[in-house]
Design an enzyme around this catalytic site. Structure first.
Site, PDB file in Angstrom:
ATOM      1  N   LYS A  44     -51.434  16.982 -11.355  1.00 37.79           N
ATOM      2  CA  LYS A  44     -51.423  15.573 -10.998  1.00 37.79           C
ATOM      3  C   LYS A  44     -51.876  15.366  -9.559  1.00 37.79           C
ATOM      4  O   LYS A  44     -51.514  16.143  -8.660  1.00 37.79           O
ATOM      5  CB  LYS A  44     -50.011  15.013 -11.185  1.00 37.79           C
ATOM      6  CG  LYS A  44     -49.915  13.518 -10.968  1.00 37.79           C
ATOM      7  CD  LYS A  44     -50.732  12.769 -11.997  1.00 37.79           C
ATOM      8  CE  LYS A  44     -50.697  11.268 -11.752  1.00 37.79           C
ATOM      9  NZ  LYS A  44     -51.544  10.553 -12.724  1.00 37.79           N
TER      10      LYS A  44
ATOM     11  N   ARG B  46     -47.513  12.703 -22.833  1.00 40.62           N
ATOM     12  CA  ARG B  46     -48.271  13.293 -21.731  1.00 40.62           C
ATOM     13  C   ARG B  46     -47.575  14.579 -21.321  1.00 40.62           C
ATOM     14  O   ARG B  46     -46.507  14.898 -21.811  1.00 40.62           O
ATOM     15  CB  ARG B  46     -48.357  12.325 -20.541  1.00 40.62           C
ATOM     16  CG  ARG B  46     -47.048  11.628 -20.251  1.00 40.62           C
ATOM     17  CD  ARG B  46     -46.793  11.390 -18.810  1.00 40.62           C
ATOM     18  NE  ARG B  46     -46.692  12.621 -18.042  1.00 40.62           N
ATOM     19  CZ  ARG B  46     -45.599  13.386 -17.981  1.00 40.62           C
ATOM     20  NH1 ARG B  46     -44.502  13.091 -18.684  1.00 40.62           N
ATOM     21  NH2 ARG B  46     -45.595  14.465 -17.230  1.00 40.62           N
TER      22      ARG B  46
ATOM     23  N   ALA C  96     -48.891  18.739 -20.198  1.00 40.50           N
ATOM     24  CA  ALA C  96     -49.720  19.729 -20.881  1.00 40.50           C
ATOM     25  C   ALA C  96     -49.057  20.342 -22.116  1.00 40.50           C
ATOM     26  O   ALA C  96     -49.663  20.373 -23.194  1.00 40.50           O
ATOM     27  CB  ALA C  96     -50.149  20.817 -19.889  1.00 40.50           C
TER      28      ALA C  96
ATOM     29  N   ASP D 231     -52.154  21.211 -15.546  1.00 38.32           N
ATOM     30  CA  ASP D 231     -52.875  20.732 -16.718  1.00 38.32           C
ATOM     31  C   ASP D 231     -53.981  21.704 -17.125  1.00 38.32           C
ATOM     32  O   ASP D 231     -54.390  21.708 -18.286  1.00 38.32           O
ATOM     33  CB  ASP D 231     -53.460  19.357 -16.437  1.00 38.32           C
ATOM     34  CG  ASP D 231     -52.366  18.293 -16.415  1.00 38.32           C
ATOM     35  OD1 ASP D 231     -52.122  17.693 -17.472  1.00 38.32           O
ATOM     36  OD2 ASP D 231     -51.758  18.093 -15.359  1.00 38.32           O
TER      37      ASP D 231
ATOM     38  N   ARG E  25     -57.941  13.751 -23.813  1.00 43.76           N
ATOM     39  CA  ARG E  25     -57.615  13.959 -22.394  1.00 43.76           C
ATOM     40  C   ARG E  25     -58.395  15.179 -21.921  1.00 43.76           C
ATOM     41  O   ARG E  25     -57.983  16.319 -22.177  1.00 43.76           O
ATOM     42  CB  ARG E  25     -56.113  14.198 -22.184  1.00 43.76           C
ATOM     43  CG  ARG E  25     -55.191  13.022 -22.473  1.00 43.76           C
ATOM     44  CD  ARG E  25     -55.364  11.853 -21.531  1.00 43.76           C
ATOM     45  NE  ARG E  25     -55.222  12.172 -20.131  1.00 43.76           N
ATOM     46  CZ  ARG E  25     -54.069  12.293 -19.479  1.00 43.76           C
ATOM     47  NH1 ARG E  25     -52.923  12.165 -20.130  1.00 43.76           N
ATOM     48  NH2 ARG E  25     -54.055  12.549 -18.192  1.00 43.76           N
TER      49      ARG E  25
END
Length: 312
Positions: free
Chosen positions: A226, A44, A46, A215, A74
């Protein structure tokens, strides 16, 4: 230690779901395995997802169905699709060319994290800085060093870091499980706080700057990160504390005009009603679980990339 790499014909990556209890390397040789690892957050962050996407193209061996599945694993994180596109552009040149392109994505990330750390540390003023972070933005979110936590590491190496206040980052506790693990490994002073304590501690004057990753950054500077980032941005603005986004240029999506067009992933109820497999809510409880939020550009003091500092 590298979070993700190409080793002897396969992708090797740290299974982040097992940290901090165990540090286990997964060896992945198929796109299906890689997509599953991405979806369950074994890998996980970016920049790391960009590298995963590029290396996944090598595993896909030109299969368009597999490439589409990988690209969509994702939806909020633009770097995943970007990484796929970077390597897939060389499919007509053969597998060796695709692998070379994927390894360039990896190597560019290594250089970018160093550059972001230096630019971010240069931007911040003060000798004993108190930094607040959310989620995990260190080497586990990239190949090495990381984005926002890469700035923290550079500050620490320069002797300018007083302390990091790391939000636990519910529902999957990336701050509690991953960020504290990385800070301990680098020897940086830190304390863990509940997510809801962040704005209050900003109001009390206990923080000099908030550093977050991203992200996806829209063309106007709106930033998806997040869930919990937006609350920190509001608290930072009220307290007069700089709120700084740290992300590579590849996270800027010129095709997304504003944050309103960013797709926000909902990861389902299980992550909310349980904690690491232990149920905390009554059976049958419904939940809403947006994994990200969007901070408007007018709440962001600066965006630090590997190439420049942007003032939205």
């Amino acid at each position: 230690m590298r979070t993700i790499d190409w080793v002897d014909g396969a992708v090797e990556l740290v299974d982040q779901t097992l940290l901090p209890d165990r540090c286990v390397m997964l060896r992945i040789s198929t796109v299906a395995e890689l997509v599953a690892a991405i979806r369950r957050l074994a890998v996980r962050g970016a920049p790391a997802l960009g590298v995963a996407g590029a290396l996944g193209v090598v595993l896909a061996d030109g299969d368009p169905v597999l490439l589409a599945e990988l690209r969509a694993a994702r939806p909020t994180a633009v770097n995943l699709a970007w990484g796929v596109d970077q390597a897939a552009a060389h499919l007509d040149e053969g597998r060796a060319a695709v692998l070379a392109a994927a390894l360039r994505v990896r190597d560019d990330d290594l250089a970018a994290c160093v550059a972001m750390g230096e630019r971010g540390a240069d931007l911040l003023e003060g000798d004993r800085l108190r930094i607040m972070t959310v989620c995990n933005t260190g080497g586990l979110a990239a190949v090495e060093r990381g984005t926002a936590l890469g700035v923290v590491q550079t500050l620490h190496e320069r002797g300018r870091l007083a302390e990091v206040l790391a939000l636990e980052t519910r529902p999957l506790l990336q701050g509690a499980r991953l960020t504290t693990w990385e800070l301990a490994r680098m020897g940086a002073p830190h304390r863990l706080i509940a997510d809801s304590a962040g704005p209050y501690l900003l109001a009390r004057g206990e923080v000099d700057a908030v550093l977050i990753g991203a992200d996806r950054i829209a063309a106007n500077g709106d930033t998806a990160n997040k869930i919990g980032s937006y609350a920190l941005a509001l608290g930072a603005e009220r307290a007069g504390v700089p709120f700084i986004v740290v992300a590579p240029e590849s996270t800027i999506d010129a095709n997304t005009p504003t944050g309103d067009e960013i797709e926000i992933e909902d990861r389902g109820a299980d992550e909310i009603v349980s904690v690491r497999g232990v149920r905390v809510a009554p059976e049958g409880t419904r939940a809403l679980n947006p994994a990200f939020d969007v901070t408007p550009h007018d709440l962001i003091s600066a965006i630090v990339t590997d190439q420049r500092v942007i003032r939205p």
